[in-house]
Design a protein around this motif. Sequence first.
Motif, PDB file in Angstrom:
ATOM      1  N   ARG A 133       0.829  -1.213   0.000  1.00 54.86           N
ATOM      2  CA  ARG A 133       0.000   0.000   0.000  1.00 54.86           C
ATOM      3  C   ARG A 133       0.862   1.262   0.000  1.00 54.86           C
ATOM      4  O   ARG A 133       0.528   2.248  -0.665  1.00 54.86           O
ATOM      5  CB  ARG A 133      -0.943  -0.021   1.209  1.00 54.86           C
ATOM      6  N   GLN A 134       1.942   1.242   0.747  1.00 54.94           N
ATOM      7  CA  GLN A 134       2.848   2.388   0.754  1.00 54.94           C
ATOM      8  C   GLN A 134       3.454   2.615  -0.629  1.00 54.94           C
ATOM      9  O   GLN A 134       3.563   3.759  -1.091  1.00 54.94           O
ATOM     10  CB  GLN A 134       3.967   2.167   1.786  1.00 54.94           C
ATOM     11  N   ASN A 135       3.859   1.537  -1.277  1.00 56.64           N
ATOM     12  CA  ASN A 135       4.435   1.661  -2.623  1.00 56.64           C
ATOM     13  C   ASN A 135       3.411   2.225  -3.605  1.00 56.64           C
ATOM     14  O   ASN A 135       3.737   3.051  -4.461  1.00 56.64           O
ATOM     15  CB  ASN A 135       4.932   0.301  -3.110  1.00 56.64           C
ATOM     16  N   SER A 136       2.163   1.751  -3.478  1.00 55.93           N
ATOM     17  CA  SER A 136       1.101   2.241  -4.355  1.00 55.93           C
ATOM     18  C   SER A 136       0.840   3.723  -4.125  1.00 55.93           C
ATOM     19  O   SER A 136       0.715   4.501  -5.081  1.00 55.93           O
ATOM     20  CB  SER A 136      -0.185   1.443  -4.108  1.00 55.93           C
ATOM     21  N   LEU A 137       0.792   4.125  -2.849  1.00 62.57           N
ATOM     22  CA  LEU A 137       0.584   5.540  -2.523  1.00 62.57           C
ATOM     23  C   LEU A 137       1.733   6.397  -3.036  1.00 62.57           C
ATOM     24  O   LEU A 137       1.517   7.496  -3.554  1.00 62.57           O
ATOM     25  CB  LEU A 137       0.442   5.714  -1.006  1.00 62.57           C
ATOM     26  N   ALA A 138       2.957   5.892  -2.848  1.00 66.41           N
ATOM     27  CA  ALA A 138       4.125   6.649  -3.318  1.00 66.41           C
ATOM     28  C   ALA A 138       4.049   6.866  -4.829  1.00 66.41           C
ATOM     29  O   ALA A 138       4.374   7.940  -5.341  1.00 66.41           O
ATOM     30  CB  ALA A 138       5.412   5.916  -2.949  1.00 66.41           C
ATOM     31  N   GLY A 139       3.589   5.835  -5.558  1.00 71.25           N
ATOM     32  CA  GLY A 139       3.449   5.977  -7.001  1.00 71.25           C
ATOM     33  C   GLY A 139       2.376   6.986  -7.379  1.00 71.25           C
ATOM     34  O   GLY A 139       2.561   7.805  -8.285  1.00 71.25           O
ATOM     35  N   MET A 140       1.256   6.954  -6.665  1.00 66.94           N
ATOM     36  CA  MET A 140       0.168   7.897  -6.935  1.00 66.94           C
ATOM     37  C   MET A 140       0.590   9.326  -6.614  1.00 66.94           C
ATOM     38  O   MET A 140       0.283  10.263  -7.357  1.00 66.94           O
ATOM     39  CB  MET A 140      -1.064   7.498  -6.128  1.00 66.94           C
ATOM     40  N   LEU A 141       1.291   9.495  -5.503  1.00 68.68           N
ATOM     41  CA  LEU A 141       1.795  10.825  -5.153  1.00 68.68           C
ATOM     42  C   LEU A 141       2.799  11.315  -6.185  1.00 68.68           C
ATOM     43  O   LEU A 141       2.805  12.489  -6.569  1.00 68.68           O
ATOM     44  CB  LEU A 141       2.440  10.789  -3.760  1.00 68.68           C
ATOM     45  N   GLY A 142       3.647  10.398  -6.640  1.00 65.50           N
ATOM     46  CA  GLY A 142       4.652  10.761  -7.633  1.00 65.50           C
ATOM     47  C   GLY A 142       4.040  11.210  -8.942  1.00 65.50           C
ATOM     48  O   GLY A 142       4.554  12.118  -9.608  1.00 65.50           O
ATOM     49  N   ASP A 143       2.907  10.574  -9.300  1.00 69.17           N
ATOM     50  CA  ASP A 143       2.236  10.975 -10.538  1.00 69.17           C
ATOM     51  C   ASP A 143       1.791  12.430 -10.493  1.00 69.17           C
ATOM     52  O   ASP A 143       1.707  13.103 -11.522  1.00 69.17           O
ATOM     53  CB  ASP A 143       1.020  10.077 -10.782  1.00 69.17           C
ATOM     54  N   ILE A 144       1.509  12.905  -9.256  1.00 67.06           N
ATOM     55  CA  ILE A 144       1.043  14.284  -9.098  1.00 67.06           C
ATOM     56  C   ILE A 144       2.203  15.242  -8.859  1.00 67.06           C
ATOM     57  O   ILE A 144       2.272  16.323  -9.441  1.00 67.06           O
ATOM     58  CB  ILE A 144       0.040  14.382  -7.926  1.00 67.06           C
ATOM     59  N   THR A 145       3.130  14.844  -8.014  1.00 61.70           N
ATOM     60  CA  THR A 145       4.165  15.782  -7.569  1.00 61.70           C
ATOM     61  C   THR A 145       5.469  15.691  -8.341  1.00 61.70           C
ATOM     62  O   THR A 145       6.198  16.686  -8.435  1.00 61.70           O
ATOM     63  CB  THR A 145       4.476  15.547  -6.072  1.00 61.70           C
ATOM     64  N   ASP A 146       5.795  14.534  -8.898  1.00 56.54           N
ATOM     65  CA  ASP A 146       7.085  14.386  -9.583  1.00 56.54           C
ATOM     66  C   ASP A 146       7.049  15.048 -10.952  1.00 56.54           C
ATOM     67  O   ASP A 146       6.101  14.870 -11.727  1.00 56.54           O
ATOM     68  CB  ASP A 146       7.445  12.908  -9.737  1.00 56.54           C
ATOM     69  N   ALA A 147       8.078  15.784 -11.238  1.00 56.74           N
ATOM     70  CA  ALA A 147       8.155  16.497 -12.525  1.00 56.74           C
ATOM     71  C   ALA A 147       8.559  15.549 -13.640  1.00 56.74           C
ATOM     72  O   ALA A 147       9.311  14.592 -13.438  1.00 56.74           O
ATOM     73  CB  ALA A 147       9.168  17.631 -12.421  1.00 56.74           C
ATOM     74  N   ASP A 148       8.033  15.833 -14.832  1.00 57.04           N
ATOM     75  CA  ASP A 148       8.494  15.159 -16.047  1.00 57.04           C
ATOM     76  C   ASP A 148       9.806  15.838 -16.432  1.00 57.04           C
ATOM     77  O   ASP A 148       9.819  16.972 -16.910  1.00 57.04           O
ATOM     78  CB  ASP A 148       7.447  15.331 -17.148  1.00 57.04           C
TER      79      ASP A 148
END
Length: 309
Positions: free
Chosen positions: A259-274
Amino acid sequence: MVTRVTTSGNYANVLTNLLAAQRNQMEAGDKVATRKNGQNLKDYAKSSELLTAMRSVQTRLGVFEEQNKILTDKLDTQNTALTRVADTAQAVRQIFSEALASGRADTLVEDVEAQLRNAVEGMNARYGGKYLFAGGQVDTRPVTVTTLSDLTAGPPIASFFKNDDFKVTAKLDEATTVTTGILSDDLGTDLLNAFKTFQTFNQGGSGPFTGQLTAAQQTFLEGELANWDAVRADVTNVAAYNGVNQKRLETVAEDLQTRQNSLAGMLGDITDADMAEASAQLQQAQLSVQSAAYVFQALQESSLINLLR
């Protein structure tokens, strides 16, 4: 109507463009440097509520993970203690079997008493300075017997256990609660009764156990083998219950990590820059600054004052 074009007006427009270009360059540079689309929630206005909720869940899962790491270590310590007690019962049975095989009981009493001390130390095991099998009385030694003669001195077996009835429970995640507490009297009552039976016989008319075994002593030891098998089985069952909790904790830990890995991925989709896009934006912003600066310089050189010099 003729719109007047003034030097001051041109300066103002060009300066505004230059400042905007510099601001865009700084924002693009920050995105490339941090690899994030923003530095705080206001930079994610459209997704701020979602981000807040996701980070709240992430924090809650992190708390469960830290608690479960401690609980894992505690259950490991508890398992070691339970195994020690179970091995004590097996050791006493082995001592009886060897005495029957040799026909002698030269050190039988001493060997059995050593196993009693070993069992008591197992039931008085501690974790983090607190007694594991004392219920809520974590600062009180739960088993007080020290010698075989204590068991036949008069007080009932129950008086040697100082634990209360409180059994520790643990919340592994939002939906999983397990009882991890084990009480010393549940663990050791039959065990101490078995030791008492031995000591009562040893102090009785057919004792003590010294030298060559008598027929009565052989009969007694043979009868006690099954009793000690049952004692060991009971303690092993308690250890198995602890093992079930360990396995359950391991399963929950894996789920929390997923669940933590899934959340980290979802957060990254929003916050991580392309990064490819961010690099292109930075280059474009740098070019805009250079262009605005060039226009500003050209305007300075083409002013009426310079022409009149």
